[in-house]
Enzyme design. Structure first.
Site, PDB file in Angstrom:
ATOM      1  CG  HIS A  43      -2.049  -1.069   0.988  1.00 56.34           C
ATOM      2  ND1 HIS A  43      -2.601  -1.790   2.024  1.00 56.34           N
ATOM      3  CD2 HIS A  43      -2.669  -1.511  -0.151  1.00 56.34           C
ATOM      4  CE1 HIS A  43      -3.503  -2.623   1.543  1.00 56.34           C
ATOM      5  NE2 HIS A  43      -3.557  -2.477   0.235  1.00 56.34           N
ATOM      6  CB  SER A  80      -5.904  -1.992  -2.760  1.00 62.00           C
ATOM      7  OG  SER A  80      -6.658  -3.157  -2.999  1.00 62.00           O
ATOM      8  CD  GLU A 104     -13.040 -10.581  -2.623  1.00 62.11           C
ATOM      9  OE1 GLU A 104     -13.160 -11.798  -2.336  1.00 62.11           O
ATOM     10  OE2 GLU A 104     -11.948 -10.018  -2.810  1.00 62.11           O
ATOM     11  CG  ASP A 146     -11.468 -15.211 -12.218  1.00 61.12           C
ATOM     12  OD1 ASP A 146     -10.547 -14.388 -12.042  1.00 61.12           O
ATOM     13  OD2 ASP A 146     -11.256 -16.414 -12.440  1.00 61.12           O
ATOM     14  N   GLY A 147     -11.509 -11.732 -10.972  1.00 65.92           N
ATOM     15  CA  GLY A 147     -10.797 -10.529 -11.382  1.00 65.92           C
ATOM     16  C   GLY A 147      -9.813 -10.768 -12.509  1.00 65.92           C
ATOM     17  CG  ASP A 199      -3.967  -7.678  -3.791  1.00 69.96           C
ATOM     18  OD1 ASP A 199      -4.927  -7.641  -4.594  1.00 69.96           O
ATOM     19  OD2 ASP A 199      -4.043  -7.250  -2.631  1.00 69.96           O
TER      20      ASP A 199
END
EC number: 2.1.1.266
Length: 283
Positions: A19, A100, A118, A143-144, A164
């Site tokens: 971050h 984030s 998410e 699904d990112g 991440d």
């Protein structure tokens, strides 16, 4: 993985490195008036209660953000990050930790956009409720890795990506490489922050070199920073540290991290061998 909950790890030393870099990238994106799109592929819940049961179970934040909270000597990059965490705690006490998407929401301008992914139902519900009143922000329970494809390139031709995943299984390492290769083919100018854990897995050790190979397509090169703060346990397990790999980094980032990383190593290091790595290929 759907079983993963970041609340157990919120505010730990890995979050600090990730971050600190994330805030620096958002600040740089704000330098130009043209809008940009933020894509967060594994957004989590957005914010985490550090006195809740999850965070208290391991107390990882005590070896992370808590060590920084009262420091008045932080270098500029870290001081800016700390200011954002403190803005998330208006009461003046360290009680909540921003993820984030929350940091992005604090720093983005009215013309900028956030697309957050998410998959965990509970974390998605919390994140969606937190960002519900923001029309420029969109939260998807999807699904990112796959979702990123639809977000690049943005119409503004400016993009900042956070990636991440949990890396709890072995599959995420390969998916990271494939997804980033596809992202560069779709929009080579995107600035991407990829976080990875420093653990006793071959995939973790090999990941930076694999990323360097694919980053040849990035017109502004790459930057790799790693912070090692503790030894693995007797069985070789545990999070010794973590790294961030930035595609198309701002030209200012290397020098700022060169000041911040020695300070973070000293403050967050839990053994005499604590160390950092900073390398870059600039174009």
């Amino acid at each position: 993985m759907l079983a993963y909950r970041h609340a157990f790890h919120a505010g730990n030393h890995a979050d600090v490195l990730k971050h600190v870099t994330w805030v620096a990238l958002l600040r740089y994106m704000n330098r130009k008036p043209k809008p940009y799109r933020v894509v967060d592929t594994h957004a989590g819940a957005g914010g985490y209660a550090l006195h809740g049961d999850y965070a208290q179970k391991k107390g990882e934040y005590l070896q992370g953000i808590a060590r920084l909270w009262d420091r008045a000597d932080a270098p500029p990059l870290v001081a800016d990050y700390l200011a954002q965490v403190k803005a998330f705690n208006p009461g003046g006490r360290l009680e909540q930790y921003p993820g984030s998407p929350a940091l992005a929401q604090q720093l983005m301008r009215p013309t900028d956009q956030l697309r957050a992914y998410e998959r965990h139902p509970t974390d998605h519900r919390i994140l969606a409720a937190y960002l519900a009143d923001e029309g420029r922000l969109d939260v998807a329970m999807a699904d990112g890795f796959e979702g990123l494809k639809a977000q690049l390139p943005p119409s503004s031709r400016r993009a900042l990506v956070m990636m991440d995943p949990s890396y709890e299984g072995h599959g995420d390492y390969g998916r990271v490489v494939r997804t980033l290769r596809d992202a560069l083919q779709r929009f080579a100018e995107a600035t991407v922050l990829l976080w990875y854990p420093q653990v006793q897995k071959v995939e973790s050790a090999e990941l930076p070199r694999r990323l360097e190979a694919l980053a040849a397509e990035a017109p502004k090169g790459w930057l790799h920073a790693r912070l090692t703060v503790q030894r693995p346990d007797a069985q070789g397990y545990g999070l010794a540290g973590s790294g961030v790999f930035v595609l198309n980094p701002p030209y200012t980032l290397h020098d700022a991290l060169a000041v911040a990383l020695p300070w973070l190593t000293d403050v967050l290091g839990q053994y005499d061998g604590a160390n950092y790595l900073l390398e870059q290929r600039a174009v």
